[in-house]
Design an enzyme around this catalytic site. Structure first.
Site, PDB file in Angstrom:
ATOM      1  N   LYS A  43       0.826  -1.187   0.000  1.00 21.58           N
ATOM      2  CA  LYS A  43       0.000   0.000   0.000  1.00 21.58           C
ATOM      3  C   LYS A  43       0.871   1.252   0.000  1.00 21.58           C
ATOM      4  CE  LYS A  43      -2.465  -2.422   3.437  1.00 21.58           C
ATOM      5  NZ  LYS A  43      -2.871  -2.471   4.830  1.00 21.58           N
ATOM      6  N   GLY A  44       2.154   1.055   0.318  1.00 27.60           N
ATOM      7  CA  GLY A  44       3.031   2.191   0.587  1.00 27.60           C
ATOM      8  C   GLY A  44       3.162   3.204  -0.530  1.00 27.60           C
ATOM      9  N   ASP A 100       7.479   2.952  -2.683  1.00 32.60           N
ATOM     10  CA  ASP A 100       7.704   3.971  -1.651  1.00 32.60           C
ATOM     11  C   ASP A 100       9.174   4.064  -1.256  1.00 32.60           C
ATOM     12  OD1 ASP A 100       7.679   1.450  -0.441  1.00 32.60           O
ATOM     13  OD2 ASP A 100       6.255   1.996   1.137  1.00 32.60           O
ATOM     14  N   ASP A 103      14.922  -0.671   0.122  1.00 32.17           N
ATOM     15  CA  ASP A 103      15.706  -0.937   1.314  1.00 32.17           C
ATOM     16  C   ASP A 103      16.775  -1.969   0.930  1.00 32.17           C
ATOM     17  OD1 ASP A 103      16.239  -0.832   4.069  1.00 32.17           O
ATOM     18  OD2 ASP A 103      14.819  -2.404   4.525  1.00 32.17           O
ATOM     19  N   LYS A 131      17.325   3.855   0.364  1.00 32.78           N
ATOM     20  CA  LYS A 131      18.202   3.661   1.527  1.00 32.78           C
ATOM     21  C   LYS A 131      19.374   2.793   1.082  1.00 32.78           C
ATOM     22  CE  LYS A 131      15.144   2.729   5.325  1.00 32.78           C
ATOM     23  NZ  LYS A 131      14.768   1.743   6.371  1.00 32.78           N
ATOM     24  N   ASP A 159       4.487   3.252   6.496  1.00 32.67           N
ATOM     25  CA  ASP A 159       3.837   2.985   7.784  1.00 32.67           C
ATOM     26  C   ASP A 159       4.774   2.389   8.812  1.00 32.67           C
ATOM     27  OD1 ASP A 159       4.003   0.372   6.411  1.00 32.67           O
ATOM     28  OD2 ASP A 159       2.852  -0.331   8.128  1.00 32.67           O
ATOM     29  N   ARG A 165       0.616   6.507   7.560  1.00 30.39           N
ATOM     30  CA  ARG A 165       0.655   6.616   6.091  1.00 30.39           C
ATOM     31  C   ARG A 165       0.123   7.968   5.615  1.00 30.39           C
ATOM     32  NH1 ARG A 165       1.761   1.462   3.955  1.00 30.39           N
ATOM     33  NH2 ARG A 165       0.870  -0.299   5.075  1.00 30.39           N
TER      34      ARG A 165
HETATM   35  P1  IMP Z   1      13.135  -4.308   0.342  1.00 25.15           P
HETATM   36  O1  IMP Z   1      12.771  -5.567  -0.358  1.00 25.15           O
HETATM   37  O2  IMP Z   1      13.997  -4.574   1.548  1.00 25.15           O
HETATM   38  O3  IMP Z   1      13.750  -3.263  -0.553  1.00 25.15           O
HETATM   39  O4  IMP Z   1      11.789  -3.827   0.959  1.00 25.15           O
HETATM   40  C1  IMP Z   1      11.148  -2.693   0.651  1.00 25.15           C
HETATM   41  C2  IMP Z   1       9.823  -2.642   1.422  1.00 25.15           C
HETATM   42  O5  IMP Z   1      10.047  -2.702   2.840  1.00 25.15           O
HETATM   43  C3  IMP Z   1       9.157  -1.315   1.167  1.00 25.15           C
HETATM   44  O6  IMP Z   1       8.233  -1.433   0.128  1.00 25.15           O
HETATM   45  C4  IMP Z   1       8.491  -1.002   2.488  1.00 25.15           C
HETATM   46  O7  IMP Z   1       7.187  -1.547   2.503  1.00 25.15           O
HETATM   47  C5  IMP Z   1       9.298  -1.717   3.520  1.00 25.15           C
HETATM   48  N1  IMP Z   1      10.229  -0.789   4.215  1.00 25.15           N
HETATM   49  C6  IMP Z   1      11.580  -0.773   4.100  1.00 25.15           C
HETATM   50  N2  IMP Z   1      12.121   0.201   4.847  1.00 25.15           N
HETATM   51  C7  IMP Z   1      11.076   0.839   5.444  1.00 25.15           C
HETATM   52  C8  IMP Z   1      11.003   1.968   6.357  1.00 25.15           C
HETATM   53  O8  IMP Z   1      11.989   2.586   6.781  1.00 25.15           O
HETATM   54  N3  IMP Z   1       9.749   2.334   6.752  1.00 25.15           N
HETATM   55  C9  IMP Z   1       8.620   1.691   6.313  1.00 25.15           C
HETATM   56  N4  IMP Z   1       8.660   0.631   5.474  1.00 25.15           N
HETATM   57  C10 IMP Z   1       9.877   0.212   5.042  1.00 25.15           C
HETATM   58 MG    MG Z   2       6.009  -1.310   0.378  1.00 22.91          MG
END
Ligand code: IMP
Ligand code: MG
Length: 179
Positions: A43-44, A100, A103, A131, A159, A165
């Protein structure tokens, strides 16, 4: 609207507005003569997507996907569970995935490959926040709103336990609340 759990506002409402307009202009230029499909990751990405598409001045389509990671086993493979799949085929389409935050990069790495396998002509990634310190795989990100430090972020779609959100800015949570 400030809250005792908030450590610091990292990106203000005004900064977001300005940057989203720039990203929309860039996408408008890059996709002249095309009709890309903007795919939002629920939903982000909803808040970012709804502002971004109004800054894109060419014809577009929108579609959505909802995913969740498989937990521990996904750490190495990045395989994600699709909770809601796209409504339309991506075959021969130019796709812009809107997220959104990136990470580890595992979610988008997996999704990008999936849409390429399904026959998309091109797949680009547009994220509000990046990030890079936390990245686990090498992934090419085409459009980045803001690069931020390794903190837990909330607001503008992001969130913490489904809260915050609706905050119009991007903020870091105090560490004692999520550690
Ligand atoms: P990745 O697969 O680790 O890149 O995950 C990304 C997902 O993790 C994003 O779509 C967010 O839903 C969640 N996420 C990662 N970091 C944060 C944060 O600092 N705050 C909120 N959600 C996060
Ligand atoms: Mg997300």
């Amino acid at each position: 609207m400030e809250d005792q759990m908030i450590k610091e506002i990292l990106v203000s409402e005004e900064q977001i507005k300005k940057r989203v307009k720039e990203l929309g202009e860039q996408i408008t230029k890059d996709y002249q003569g095309k009709e890309p499909v903007v795919v939002g990751i629920l939903k982000g990405a909803v808040v970012f997507l709804s502002d971004l598409i109004r800054e894109i001045k060419i014809p577009i389509h929108i579609d959505f996907m909802a995913v969740s990671s498989y937990g521990k086993s996904s750490i190495s493979t990045g395989e994600v569970r699709i909770i809601k799949d796209l409504d339309f085929s991506v075959e021969e389409k130019d796709i812009i995935i809107v997220e959104d935050i990136i990470d580890t990069g595992l979610t988008l790495g997996y999704l990008k490959e999936l849409l390429v396998k399904r026959g998309a002509d091109s797949v680009k990634i547009c994220t509000l926040l990046d990030k890079p310190e936390r990245r686990k795989i090498n992934i090419n990100v085409d459009y980045i709103g803001f690069t931020i430090p390794d903190e837990f972020i909330i607001g503008y779609g992001l969130d913490y336990n489904e809260k915050y959100r609706n905050y119009p800015f991007v903020a870091a949570l105090k560490e004692e609340y999520y550690k």
